[in-house]
Design an enzyme around this catalytic site. Structure first.
Site, PDB file in Angstrom:
ATOM      1  N   ARG A  64      35.976  39.709 -24.668  1.00  0.00           N
ATOM      2  CA  ARG A  64      34.993  40.150 -23.661  1.00  0.00           C
ATOM      3  C   ARG A  64      33.762  39.236 -23.614  1.00  0.00           C
ATOM      4  O   ARG A  64      32.635  39.706 -23.427  1.00  0.00           O
ATOM      5  CB  ARG A  64      34.563  41.606 -23.892  1.00  0.00           C
ATOM      6  CG  ARG A  64      35.694  42.586 -23.901  1.00  0.00           C
ATOM      7  CD  ARG A  64      36.375  42.738 -22.555  1.00  0.00           C
ATOM      8  NE  ARG A  64      37.574  43.544 -22.691  1.00  0.00           N
ATOM      9  CZ  ARG A  64      38.801  43.031 -22.873  1.00  0.00           C
ATOM     10  NH1 ARG A  64      39.010  41.716 -22.880  1.00  0.00           N
ATOM     11  NH2 ARG A  64      39.842  43.803 -23.019  1.00  0.00           N
ATOM     12  N   SER A 114      35.867  51.359 -20.066  1.00  0.00           N
ATOM     13  CA  SER A 114      35.548  51.523 -21.489  1.00  0.00           C
ATOM     14  C   SER A 114      34.125  51.015 -21.729  1.00  0.00           C
ATOM     15  O   SER A 114      33.834  49.858 -21.445  1.00  0.00           O
ATOM     16  CB  SER A 114      36.516  50.721 -22.356  1.00  0.00           C
ATOM     17  OG  SER A 114      37.808  51.237 -22.215  1.00  0.00           O
ATOM     18  N   GLU A 147      30.199  47.228 -24.189  1.00  0.00           N
ATOM     19  CA  GLU A 147      30.880  46.224 -23.363  1.00  0.00           C
ATOM     20  C   GLU A 147      30.184  46.184 -21.998  1.00  0.00           C
ATOM     21  O   GLU A 147      30.006  45.141 -21.392  1.00  0.00           O
ATOM     22  CB  GLU A 147      32.355  46.625 -23.205  1.00  0.00           C
ATOM     23  CG  GLU A 147      33.132  45.724 -22.288  1.00  0.00           C
ATOM     24  CD  GLU A 147      34.619  46.093 -22.227  1.00  0.00           C
ATOM     25  OE1 GLU A 147      35.190  46.521 -23.246  1.00  0.00           O
ATOM     26  OE2 GLU A 147      35.199  45.944 -21.142  1.00  0.00           O
TER      27      GLU A 147
HETATM   28  P1  FAD Z   1      30.469  43.263 -12.703  1.00  0.00           P
HETATM   29  O1  FAD Z   1      30.609  44.638 -13.235  1.00  0.00           O
HETATM   30  O2  FAD Z   1      30.004  43.146 -11.289  1.00  0.00           O
HETATM   31  O3  FAD Z   1      29.704  42.335 -13.651  1.00  0.00           O
HETATM   32  C1  FAD Z   1      30.025  42.238 -15.034  1.00  0.00           C
HETATM   33  C2  FAD Z   1      29.383  40.975 -15.585  1.00  0.00           C
HETATM   34  O4  FAD Z   1      30.036  39.848 -15.013  1.00  0.00           O
HETATM   35  C3  FAD Z   1      27.909  40.844 -15.213  1.00  0.00           C
HETATM   36  O5  FAD Z   1      27.227  40.240 -16.270  1.00  0.00           O
HETATM   37  C4  FAD Z   1      27.925  39.937 -13.992  1.00  0.00           C
HETATM   38  O6  FAD Z   1      26.715  39.224 -13.796  1.00  0.00           O
HETATM   39  C5  FAD Z   1      29.076  39.017 -14.340  1.00  0.00           C
HETATM   40  N1  FAD Z   1      29.712  38.459 -13.134  1.00  0.00           N
HETATM   41  C6  FAD Z   1      30.294  39.119 -12.109  1.00  0.00           C
HETATM   42  N2  FAD Z   1      30.746  38.246 -11.191  1.00  0.00           N
HETATM   43  C7  FAD Z   1      30.422  37.005 -11.640  1.00  0.00           C
HETATM   44  C8  FAD Z   1      30.584  35.683 -11.127  1.00  0.00           C
HETATM   45  N3  FAD Z   1      31.161  35.431  -9.948  1.00  0.00           N
HETATM   46  N4  FAD Z   1      30.102  34.653 -11.879  1.00  0.00           N
HETATM   47  C9  FAD Z   1      29.503  34.858 -13.073  1.00  0.00           C
HETATM   48  N5  FAD Z   1      29.307  36.083 -13.590  1.00  0.00           N
HETATM   49  C10 FAD Z   1      29.761  37.140 -12.889  1.00  0.00           C
HETATM   50  N6  FAD Z   1      37.978  45.668 -18.234  1.00  0.00           N
HETATM   51  C11 FAD Z   1      38.956  45.094 -18.957  1.00  0.00           C
HETATM   52  O7  FAD Z   1      38.748  43.997 -19.502  1.00  0.00           O
HETATM   53  N7  FAD Z   1      40.171  45.690 -19.103  1.00  0.00           N
HETATM   54  C12 FAD Z   1      40.469  46.879 -18.516  1.00  0.00           C
HETATM   55  O8  FAD Z   1      41.566  47.373 -18.656  1.00  0.00           O
HETATM   56  C13 FAD Z   1      39.449  47.517 -17.733  1.00  0.00           C
HETATM   57  N8  FAD Z   1      39.683  48.698 -17.139  1.00  0.00           N
HETATM   58  C14 FAD Z   1      38.694  49.275 -16.379  1.00  0.00           C
HETATM   59  C15 FAD Z   1      38.948  50.504 -15.752  1.00  0.00           C
HETATM   60  C16 FAD Z   1      37.973  51.103 -14.978  1.00  0.00           C
HETATM   61  C17 FAD Z   1      38.263  52.426 -14.292  1.00  0.00           C
HETATM   62  C18 FAD Z   1      36.709  50.476 -14.811  1.00  0.00           C
HETATM   63  C19 FAD Z   1      35.646  51.100 -13.947  1.00  0.00           C
HETATM   64  C20 FAD Z   1      36.459  49.269 -15.441  1.00  0.00           C
HETATM   65  C21 FAD Z   1      37.432  48.659 -16.244  1.00  0.00           C
HETATM   66  N9  FAD Z   1      37.201  47.430 -16.884  1.00  0.00           N
HETATM   67  C22 FAD Z   1      38.190  46.852 -17.622  1.00  0.00           C
HETATM   68  C23 FAD Z   1      35.878  46.785 -16.802  1.00  0.00           C
HETATM   69  C24 FAD Z   1      35.729  45.797 -15.644  1.00  0.00           C
HETATM   70  O9  FAD Z   1      36.626  46.083 -14.586  1.00  0.00           O
HETATM   71  C25 FAD Z   1      35.912  44.349 -16.089  1.00  0.00           C
HETATM   72  O10 FAD Z   1      35.006  44.000 -17.103  1.00  0.00           O
HETATM   73  C26 FAD Z   1      35.751  43.373 -14.925  1.00  0.00           C
HETATM   74  O11 FAD Z   1      36.161  42.101 -15.335  1.00  0.00           O
HETATM   75  C27 FAD Z   1      34.314  43.285 -14.409  1.00  0.00           C
HETATM   76  O12 FAD Z   1      34.336  42.597 -13.176  1.00  0.00           O
HETATM   77  P2  FAD Z   1      33.277  42.915 -12.031  1.00  0.00           P
HETATM   78  O13 FAD Z   1      33.527  41.963 -10.925  1.00  0.00           O
HETATM   79  O14 FAD Z   1      33.317  44.347 -11.662  1.00  0.00           O
HETATM   80  O15 FAD Z   1      31.938  42.556 -12.764  1.00  0.00           O
END
Ligand code: FAD
Length: 305
Positions: free
Chosen positions: A176, A226, A296
């Site tokens: 992560r 999570s 996380e």
């Molecule tokens: P955001 O929530 O928008 O941002 C997260 C971080 O990433 C922030 O620091 C943001 O600034 C940065 N970020 C976003 N986009 C960029 C970009 N283009 N460039 C640089 N930095 C950026 N995660 C897992 O790893 N495995 C799972 O199985 C999983 N299951 C999930 C289930 C549910 C129901 C939910 C709600 C979440 C889950 N997650 C899981 C967490 C999440 O989906 C991941 O961490 C995902 O990768 C976050 O992406 P995001 O675009 O939503 O990021």
């Protein structure tokens, strides 16, 4: 400089995308809570993204990148400065075993496109509700797979607007974490390498992982997934469950009774409720088991006034 001034200035260069003053971020995050962004910029092109990054840098304006908001909690006081949301940079292309995807593409859609092309290796991401950029920054993973297994390179932008490419090794993806998050780089696009697989096996794996997710996760409620990282030697969910915390929470936030690692927005929770519930869980698990649960989920923005 006022936020109205930022809007006036950026309107000159951001002609295709959207500029939204005082935009509520609850509409853009999966927890559906938290305050406003001073200015939300939704660029139409990578050039508009670069213009925004340069403008923020040159004028000393704080800049936050918001992906799909699935791993982020915005405090009730909202985010000062510019929030950049590259959701329209969402192109996905598959050529042979190679997949290219822009930062704003949903990782679920990329996983689907790979599966539809008969490629194996991306099935793990079939239910991760993040963007490509967020998945890169977090090295998202599930069910034994992670982005690090399939990434070849990423095109990034630094905070001055300089664009460059980093290889898999240079991205330093760990549990992560990544150099993207550490250095505050912005992902523009990523390239993945997969292998041809058996279509029936690919489809069966996607169906199985989807079933596992739907049966074990409280997907009917808003959440950030999570909340905690896996502490070495333990499972966060098990520690929380064994602490008797399921069903408990602060205000409208609650530790899920379905999956102890999730904190849900059960009933119009505020970000303060959500964050206090996180702190309650950390304190209880520390007291019972002596284990520090590291978050996380990213918490951003200002507390309520
Ligand atoms: P955001 O929530 O928008 O941002 C997260 C971080 O990433 C922030 O620091 C943001 O600034 C940065 N970020 C976003 N986009 C960029 C970009 N283009 N460039 C640089 N930095 C950026 N995660 C897992 O790893 N495995 C799972 O199985 C999983 N299951 C999930 C289930 C549910 C129901 C939910 C709600 C979440 C889950 N997650 C899981 C967490 C999440 O989906 C991941 O961490 C995902 O990768 C976050 O992406 P995001 O675009 O939503 O990021």
């Amino acid at each position: 400089m006022t936020k109205q001034q930022w809007l006036t200035d950026l309107k000159k260069t951001i002609t295709g995308g959207q500029l939204l003053l005082d935009e509520p971020l609850s509409a853009y995050t999966k927890t559906q809570l938290g305050g406003h962004a001073d200015l939300l910029v939704i660029p139409e092109t990578a050039d508009e993204m670069q213009e925004t990054v340069r403008y923020a840098h040159d004028n000393g304006i704080p800049l936050l990148l918001l992906g799909n908001g699935s791993n982020m909690v915005v405090r009730d006081g909202g985010v000062r400065g510019i929030v950049l949301h590259p959701v329209r940079l969402d192109a996905i292309s598959v050529e042979g075993t190679h997949v290219h995807a822009e930062a704003g593409a949903h990782i679920i859609d990329v996983s689907r496109a790979a599966a539809a092309a008969g490629l194996t290796g991306f099935e793990f991401a079939c239910g991760i509700p993040g963007s490509v950029g967020g998945a890169m920054a977090m090295n998202a993973g599930a069910y034994g797979g992670e982005v690090n297994d399939i990434i070849v390179r990423s095109t990034l932008m630094d905070r001055t607007g300089r664009i460059f490419v980093l290889s898999k090794e240079e991205l330093k993806l760990g549990y992560r974490k990544s150099i993207i998050a550490d250095e505050g780089y912005f992902v523009l696009s990523s390239d993945f390498e997969l292998t041809y697989g058996d279509q029936q096996e690919i489809d069966a794996k996607v169906a199985d992982l989807t079933h596992q997710r739907e049966s074990k996760q409280p997907l009917e409620y808003p959440s950030a997934g999570s909340v905690f990282k896996r502490p070495p030697g333990y499972f966060a969910g098990k520690l929380i469950q064994d602490s008797g915390l399921q069903g408990k929470g602060v205000g409208g936030a609650e530790v899920s009774t379905k999956h102890a690692g999730f904190i849900i927005n059960k009933n119009n929770a505020t970000a303060t409720d959500y964050i206090r519930t996180i702190e309650m869980v950390q304190a209880e698990v520390k007291e019972r088991f002596g284990v520090d649960l590291e978050r996380e989920v990213k918490i951003v923005g200002e507390p309520a006034e």
